[in-house]
Scaffold this motif. Structure first.
Motif, short mmCIF file in Angstrom:
data_model
loop_
_atom_site.label_atom_id
_atom_site.label_comp_id
_atom_site.label_asym_id
_atom_site.label_seq_id
_atom_site.Cartn_x
_atom_site.Cartn_y
_atom_site.Cartn_z
N VAL A 15 -28.97 -32.94 27.54
CA VAL A 15 -29.01 -31.61 26.94
C VAL A 15 -28.52 -30.56 27.93
N LYS A 16 -28.97 -30.65 29.17
CA LYS A 16 -28.54 -29.69 30.19
C LYS A 16 -27.02 -29.70 30.34
N GLN A 17 -26.45 -30.89 30.37
CA GLN A 17 -25.00 -31.00 30.50
C GLN A 17 -24.31 -30.46 29.24
N ALA A 18 -24.89 -30.77 28.08
CA ALA A 18 -24.30 -30.31 26.82
C ALA A 18 -24.31 -28.79 26.73
N VAL A 19 -25.43 -28.19 27.08
CA VAL A 19 -25.54 -26.73 27.03
C VAL A 19 -24.55 -26.08 27.99
N GLN A 20 -24.39 -26.68 29.15
CA GLN A 20 -23.45 -26.14 30.13
C GLN A 20 -22.02 -26.15 29.59
N GLU A 21 -21.62 -27.27 29.00
CA GLU A 21 -20.28 -27.36 28.41
C GLU A 21 -20.16 -26.46 27.18
#
Length: 295
Positions: A15-21
């Motif tokens: 989720v953290k990576q998804a939100v960043q992208e």
């Protein structure tokens, strides 16, 4: 070997990576990251024994699932979300006589056209729209619900909301009025119910809409024709969700407690449609007053 917590931790990392992208506008990278997170959340929800923890994660799951849906629409060349479902071919039935009581539509009612009813719209979003778009996340006990009873005062938008749901998933809309059955086709009502479901199956995916079901199915409405119709409706609805995976049913009533128990039990979900609040009334007034000269 994974523990319940490690599934959740892995989901959070995705989720953290998804939100960043997502925040960077890299939707093509964000979408698979959200999907990976959802897969881990799904596994966690399946095995986590703590009810409060499951409820908290389920709320997050729904939020990320909706965001994934929005990104998917953007990636699909900017088309509306309902274009993920194939268009329905023109039907060959519903011509004359008995079948003329069945109306066939391809409605064009958007969510924004429905004033208020936020809780009802959210219920349909979670029960119908998201499971259709992401069926891999709705299996077992979380399978899609397929039969719905809308109840509440007259004129609150039950029929309009049903058309909005059909528009959102691009299902053909087949409707029949129970009052029409009782007054016009009383002796043939059971045949019409059978014909309605058969026509919907032939043109699946389809929505079946039964208006004023209490007129047809209320307690005290007992005669031979009525009994046959009630039995036929129960038999047809038993197949929904089993052999008929692409059929959804919505019925409306102003008097839910007038329905007898056998038919009430056939509805997976009952949704209350209240009178419009102040914000909804303002929305309706603006929509109807738009481009009109008021002297």
């Amino acid at each position: 070997m994974y523990s319940y917590g490690s599934f959740k931790d892995q989901a959070i990392e995705y989720v953290k990576q998804a939100v960043q992208e997502d925040n960077a506008g890299n939707y093509a990278k964000a979408f698979p990251l959200y999907m990976n997170a959802l897969e881990y959340f799904k596994t966690y929800l399946k095995y986590e024994p703590n009810l409060k923890m499951r409820e908290a994660v389920q709320d997050k799951f729904t939020v990320y699932l909706r965001r994934a849906e929005e990104i998917r629409a953007v990636l699909d060349e900017g088309q509306p979300s309902h274009t993920y479902f194939r268009p329905v071919a023109k039907p060959g039935g519903c011509e004359t006589g008995l079948n003329s009581a069945i109306k066939r539509e391809n409605p064009n009612v958007k969510w924004s056209d429905v004033a208020g009813l936020e809780r009802a719209k959210q219920a349909f979003q979670e029960a119908v729209i998201l499971p259709l778009k992401f069926p891999q996340f709705f299996t077992g006990k979380q399978q899609q619900q397929r039969t719905f009873l809308l109840y509440g005062p007259s004129g609150t938008g039950k029929s309009y909301l049903a058309k909005a749901v059909a528009t959102e998933v691009n299902f053909t809309f087949f409707s029949v009025s129970s009052s029409n059955l009782v007054s016009k086709w009383k002796s043939e009502s059971a045949k019409l119910v059978s014909s309605l479901f058969q026509t919907a199956r032939e043109n699946a995916p389809a929505f079946i809409f039964i208006d004023e079901i209490d007129t047809l199915y209320g307690e005290g409405n007992e005669n031979e024709a009525s009994t046959k119709t009630k039995t036929e409706l129960i038999v047809q609805m038993q197949d929904i969700g089993y052999t008929d995976q692409k059929i959804l049913v919505i019925a409306t009533t102003n008097a839910p407690f007038a329905l007898d128990q056998p038919i009430r039990r056939r509805f997976d979900k009952r949704i209350y449609i209240p009178l419009p609040d102040l914000k909804a009334r303002q929305h309706m007034f603006k929509a109807r007053a738009m481009n009109k000269i008021i002297e």
